[in-house]
Design an enzyme around this catalytic site. Sequence first.
Site, PDB file in Angstrom:
ATOM      1  N   GLN A 546       0.801  -1.213   0.000  1.00  0.00           N
ATOM      2  CA  GLN A 546       0.000   0.000   0.000  1.00  0.00           C
ATOM      3  C   GLN A 546       0.842   1.275   0.000  1.00  0.00           C
ATOM      4  O   GLN A 546       0.546   2.213  -0.728  1.00  0.00           O
ATOM      5  CB  GLN A 546      -0.947  -0.025   1.199  1.00  0.00           C
ATOM      6  CG  GLN A 546      -2.123   0.883   1.034  1.00  0.00           C
ATOM      7  CD  GLN A 546      -3.274   0.444   1.922  1.00  0.00           C
ATOM      8  OE1 GLN A 546      -3.221   0.590   3.144  1.00  0.00           O
ATOM      9  NE2 GLN A 546      -4.316  -0.092   1.331  1.00  0.00           N
ATOM     10  N   HIS A 591       4.316   8.068   6.156  1.00  0.00           N
ATOM     11  CA  HIS A 591       3.610   8.217   4.881  1.00  0.00           C
ATOM     12  C   HIS A 591       4.353   9.136   3.936  1.00  0.00           C
ATOM     13  O   HIS A 591       3.771   9.695   3.020  1.00  0.00           O
ATOM     14  CB  HIS A 591       2.175   8.707   5.091  1.00  0.00           C
ATOM     15  CG  HIS A 591       1.314   7.672   5.740  1.00  0.00           C
ATOM     16  ND1 HIS A 591       1.240   7.509   7.100  1.00  0.00           N
ATOM     17  CD2 HIS A 591       0.540   6.695   5.216  1.00  0.00           C
ATOM     18  CE1 HIS A 591       0.437   6.498   7.391  1.00  0.00           C
ATOM     19  NE2 HIS A 591       0.005   5.982   6.266  1.00  0.00           N
TER      20      HIS A 591
END
Length: 802
Positions: A546, A591
Amino acid sequence: MEEAANAPAALTREDFRKQVLHDYRMACESRQASLLGRKEVLTGKAKFGIFGDGKEVAQIAMAKVFQNGDWRSGYYRDQTFMFARGMSSVQQFFAQLYADPDTDREPASGGRSMNGHFATRLLDEQGNWLPQTDRPNCSADISPTAGQMPRLLGLALASKLYRENADLHAYTDFSLKGNEIAFGTIGNASTSEGIFWETMNAACVMQVPLLMSVWDDGYGISVPAKYQTAKEDISRLLSGFQTDKFGQGMEIFNVKGWDYAGLCKTYKMAADVCRQKHTPVLVQVTEVTQPQGHSTSGSHERYKSKERLEWEKEYDCIAKMREWLIANELATVEEVNAIENEATQSVGDAQTAALNAFLGTIKFEVAGFCDIINAMAAQGIATAEFAEISAGLQSKSDPLRKDIGNALHKALRLTASLGVAQKQPLLDYYNRFNELNNNRYSSHLHSQSPDSALSVPEVPPVFGDETVDGYMVIRACFDAAMQRDPRVFAFGEDVGKIGDVNQGFSGLQEKYGELRVTDKGIREWSIVGEGLGASMRGLRPIAEIQYLDYLLYALVVMSDDIATLQYRSKGGQKAPVIIRTRGHRLEGIWHSGSPMGTIIHAVRGMHVCVPRNMTQAAGIYNTLLKSDEPALVVECLNGYRIKEKLPMNMDEFTVPLGRPDTLRFGEHATLVTYGSCCRIALEAADMLTEHGIRVEIIDVQTLLPFDVNHLIVESLKETNRLVVLDEDVPGGASAFILQQVLENQGGYRYLDSAPLTITAQPHRPAYGTDGDYFSKPGADEIFMKVYTMMHETDPVTWPALL
Ligand SMILES: Cc1ncc(C[n+]2csc(CCOP(=O)(O)OP(=O)(O)O)c2C)c(N)n1
Ligand SMILES: [Mg+2]
């Protein structure tokens, strides 16, 4: 008589007897190979030995149910199984022990892996697939214990896809409607590894034909089960997975490693349910012994009690099978004695043949080298020294190629002052020696087949007027790929129903079905393993992680397995899996990471692609899908909503790997970067232009391979200044780029200023816009650093800013 083996009703007692005695012979031969192998190591003929003694009978039982088309993903104890199923021979086993680099003699790894690392050749000489359904298949072993698990899952998954997706039924070289079992083997102690549990859970969730055997000897080297396994019993622990009224899980069997009849019966039941129903199965084989201890590195007397050692003797599976044969009047004492003696003889012959073949080639090479230096000596060149080198080499009973290398280098040192003409034979030999040994020890890091990624022809994109969000470009690419090739399938966390978190597959599950666009559990390591195993069976998986920050969980299988596969099998196996992820700058410690240095250093053997936008990414996917190589593609996490022109030839256009793209021309400095940094570099370049500094911006597009045609140095020849912009840590991917440009491309010659790297901070990036501003290189910083470089060159034109 106890019911023995899975003897079909039609089998006469004599046929049955013959089969059983054949099995006993096989067990004895394998044991003898272990005993002799250890001796070879202890007498210095080989470096290290690890053997399958104590597991012979169980493996013979397993081999009986292993059919053509089936797969093994196992570990170093499986020699008996390999012999019994004809996937290896005793002579090949010894060839590997001696590290024979000839793949005809050592087909598993061409001498590259230590002994007990098994593999069959899946590719022809050119690197094309051989058929798989007409033979038994063994994926190449790796040393990290439990590392065989993620690959095993993918091998099993392929059967499910080949069975349930009718569009794949035509690929009969790879599967006969998914009728193949993926057999796994593991030691009891290695079931403590997390990936074992991750894989077994996933196998149960997916219901794939994975048949797992645990060789349980109660130890992991010196550490007994009480430190390894809760309740010291892995199948008891796994009982929650058992198929029952609460749902589908797996079947679990327990059997003793010395019980020939019980083992044959158990494996028959296990394989039947696994093959027919695709139910995963675990067979725990207990009371297994290890007569010679763990390996040649030490003796088990150090950690096993006297009682345990006594018990191991009594419950040795071969001793028990011998007793059983005699008790059931299947053989007389004389007959078993004869089998044992013949086994000793035949293994000795095989070992001698392997050693002679190995040494014979080297001795031939020694003679060839000595001929050259003797001829030079005859002409008065270093006569005494060359005679001594030659005599020294030829007197060695077990010469190595290293000895030739040492002698060759010594000869070169001795002839340093001679003219080229005089030492030409030596120079020619030096080149031949390097070429030959480069092939032996360093070939096949990547595919050398006609389908290698670097051979895919370039087809430029053709743009119309339509402009769309970046994610729609990538989605159109995947749609086209799935349309044209039923072997392509994609999976990962949130890839199925919602088509990935950034919509690259949105709507494609509805269009192509759940088998081809699939949601997976949160388990990065085994997701990549699924891709690996399935790609070895002719499928074209796109395994999604992901976010780049979570790729580290999968880095193990990428580094140890995927990246080494071509190399460790010397071109005998390949795994064209595509790993898709997205990363670089966004927000927060997990992230916005870009640990590209970590990644590219860990996965040499794979390609690492870092496209700056979704069009380049699509072209790279198209290239990879036409090739037979594994790759990682890192898309830009902040690029999915940026508008791009939609290529009209989405199905065809390609972006060549290893070819940088010049985004802007300039004469003052060459700025090399990739991925999300490209846009920031362009922003900074606009600011610099206002001050009369024109920077040439080059997007490398792929870090591995890196600028195969050395285009960057051509730019450097014009600008004489090098700036590397990278959002990895200092000395991360930027250090690699410097090494490539300055050393590999000889760029150091053209520098008028010290090379400059502009990178992120050494810490992870802080959250928020300000966190990004102060953690990652931005246009302000790039401007300041490049301007300062120019100021140092010409302080009048560019006066100091600070
Ligand atoms: C990941 C990893 N950790 C440690 C080792 C070193 N090592 C090699 S074999 C072994 C013990 C394995 O025991 P088990 O799984 O029970 O297999 P056995 O050798 O007993 O058949 C260890 C710790 C390794 N090869 N890989
Ligand atoms: Mg063990």
